[in-house]
Design an enzyme around this catalytic site. Structure first.
Site, PDB file in Angstrom:
ATOM      1  N   LYS A 193       0.871  -1.217   0.220  1.00  0.00           N
ATOM      2  CA  LYS A 193       0.206   0.201   0.064  1.00  0.00           C
ATOM      3  C   LYS A 193       0.792   1.351  -0.015  1.00  0.00           C
ATOM      4  CE  LYS A 193      -4.052  -2.258   2.410  1.00  0.00           C
ATOM      5  NZ  LYS A 193      -4.958  -1.904   3.279  1.00  0.00           N
ATOM      6  N   TYR A 236     -12.578  -2.342  -3.328  1.00  0.00           N
ATOM      7  CA  TYR A 236     -13.164  -2.545  -1.831  1.00  0.00           C
ATOM      8  C   TYR A 236     -14.725  -2.299  -2.143  1.00  0.00           C
ATOM      9  CZ  TYR A 236      -8.540  -2.071  -0.218  1.00  0.00           C
ATOM     10  OH  TYR A 236      -7.498  -2.209   0.391  1.00  0.00           O
ATOM     11  N   ARG A 256      -1.812 -14.485   5.179  1.00  0.00           N
ATOM     12  CA  ARG A 256      -2.567 -13.687   6.228  1.00  0.00           C
ATOM     13  C   ARG A 256      -1.815 -13.820   7.261  1.00  0.00           C
ATOM     14  NH1 ARG A 256      -7.353 -11.751   4.666  1.00  0.00           N
ATOM     15  NH2 ARG A 256      -8.076 -11.489   6.570  1.00  0.00           N
ATOM     16  N   ARG A 309       2.721  -6.480   9.137  1.00  0.00           N
ATOM     17  CA  ARG A 309       1.986  -5.351   9.809  1.00  0.00           C
ATOM     18  C   ARG A 309       2.738  -4.979  11.136  1.00  0.00           C
ATOM     19  NH1 ARG A 309      -3.566  -7.583   7.586  1.00  0.00           N
ATOM     20  NH2 ARG A 309      -4.000  -6.313   5.674  1.00  0.00           N
ATOM     21  N   ASN A 317      -1.982   0.236   6.733  1.00  0.00           N
ATOM     22  CA  ASN A 317      -1.493  -1.002   7.380  1.00  0.00           C
ATOM     23  C   ASN A 317      -0.741  -1.779   6.248  1.00  0.00           C
ATOM     24  OD1 ASN A 317      -3.470  -2.044   5.836  1.00  0.00           O
ATOM     25  ND2 ASN A 317      -4.549  -3.295   7.229  1.00  0.00           N
ATOM     26  N   HIS A 333      -2.222  -5.531   1.742  1.00  0.00           N
ATOM     27  CA  HIS A 333      -3.501  -6.071   1.536  1.00  0.00           C
ATOM     28  C   HIS A 333      -3.194  -7.626   1.119  1.00  0.00           C
ATOM     29  CE1 HIS A 333      -7.630  -7.267   0.197  1.00  0.00           C
ATOM     30  NE2 HIS A 333      -6.821  -7.933  -0.645  1.00  0.00           N
ATOM     31  N   GLU A 362      -9.718 -10.839  -7.409  1.00  0.00           N
ATOM     32  CA  GLU A 362      -8.593  -9.677  -7.104  1.00  0.00           C
ATOM     33  C   GLU A 362      -7.539  -9.691  -8.088  1.00  0.00           C
ATOM     34  OE1 GLU A 362     -10.151  -9.137  -2.374  1.00  0.00           O
ATOM     35  OE2 GLU A 362      -7.840  -9.923  -3.337  1.00  0.00           O
TER      36      GLU A 362
HETATM   37  P1  CMP Z   1      -7.507  -4.511   3.729  1.00  0.00           P
HETATM   38  O1  CMP Z   1      -7.144  -5.979   3.847  1.00  0.00           O
HETATM   39  O2  CMP Z   1      -7.028  -3.865   2.451  1.00  0.00           O
HETATM   40  O3  CMP Z   1      -9.123  -4.646   3.411  1.00  0.00           O
HETATM   41  C1  CMP Z   1      -9.772  -3.452   3.756  1.00  0.00           C
HETATM   42  C2  CMP Z   1      -9.157  -2.280   4.506  1.00  0.00           C
HETATM   43  O4  CMP Z   1     -10.002  -1.431   5.287  1.00  0.00           O
HETATM   44  C3  CMP Z   1      -8.402  -3.146   5.471  1.00  0.00           C
HETATM   45  O5  CMP Z   1      -7.378  -3.647   4.876  1.00  0.00           O
HETATM   46  C4  CMP Z   1      -7.678  -1.738   6.435  1.00  0.00           C
HETATM   47  O6  CMP Z   1      -6.803  -1.128   5.932  1.00  0.00           O
HETATM   48  C5  CMP Z   1      -9.113  -1.040   6.188  1.00  0.00           C
HETATM   49  N1  CMP Z   1      -9.806  -0.707   7.510  1.00  0.00           N
HETATM   50  C6  CMP Z   1     -10.382  -1.484   8.277  1.00  0.00           C
HETATM   51  N2  CMP Z   1     -11.059  -0.814   9.282  1.00  0.00           N
HETATM   52  C7  CMP Z   1     -10.517   0.491   9.077  1.00  0.00           C
HETATM   53  C8  CMP Z   1     -10.977   1.475   9.920  1.00  0.00           C
HETATM   54  N3  CMP Z   1     -11.493   1.447  11.260  1.00  0.00           N
HETATM   55  N4  CMP Z   1     -10.418   2.873   9.395  1.00  0.00           N
HETATM   56  C9  CMP Z   1      -9.738   2.790   8.406  1.00  0.00           C
HETATM   57  N5  CMP Z   1      -9.374   1.621   7.625  1.00  0.00           N
HETATM   58  C10 CMP Z   1      -9.889   0.724   7.801  1.00  0.00           C
END
Ligand code: CMP
Length: 139
Positions: free
Chosen positions: A10, A50, A86, A103, A113, A116, A127
């Site tokens: 990311k 998303y 994961r 992470r 974070n 993904h 995806e």
């Molecule tokens: P990802 O695995 O990319 O899939 C969905 C994403 O939403 C997740 O990682 C987080 O980065 C993001 N996400 C989840 N919860 C929150 C939150 N409370 N605020 C902002 N981003 C979030």
């Protein structure tokens, strides 16, 4: 069982020049990077990607973040790749991520974070198809 999963490095990570460091953790785990491309995600791509989170309060923030800088989209291959990646990524919120995970090592917070990874083999296929054609993937 050998399978494939989809990964994104990311913008918070590309900004800090962490692509190689993250790839080193991925490869040390035994997963193979069988396709990889650095792109700038469009809003349309991020909103499609998303789509399942459309009703979540953080959806706008998530799309803004994912389009804020370059990302590296990847296909990873290995034994039980979806679950294995994961484990390598760690919990979504770095505060809850185990030591040694991507992470825990690199993420700033639950939004920024660093990576993904697909949550199921079915979603991995969807995806991967959004960003790669079969010819792009060299196993
Ligand atoms: P990802 O695995 O990319 O899939 C969905 C994403 O939403 C997740 O990682 C987080 O980065 C993001 N996400 C989840 N919860 C929150 C939150 N409370 N605020 C902002 N981003 C979030």
């Amino acid at each position: 069982m050998t399978e494939r999963t989809f990964s994104i490095i990311k913008p918070d990570a590309t900004e800090r020049n962490l692509t190689g460091a993250i790839n080193a953790v991925i490869e040390a785990s035994g997963l193979r990077i069988v396709a990889q491309r650095r792109i700038r995600m469009s809003r349309a791509q991020a909103e499609q990607f998303y789509g399942v989170h459309k009703e979540r309060p953080f959806f706008g923030e998530l799309v803004d973040f994912m389009t804020s800088g370059p990302v590296v989209v990847q296909v990873l291959e290995g034994d039980n790749a979806v679950a294995a990646y994961r484990d390598v990524m760690g919990a979504t919120n770095p505060d809850n991520a185990a030591d040694g995970t991507i992470r825990k090592l690199f993420a700033r917070n639950v939004g920024e974070n660093s990576v993904h990874g697909s949550d199921s083999a079915e979603n991995a296929a969807i995806e991967i198809a959004q960003f790669f054609s079969a010819d792009d993937i060299v196993g």
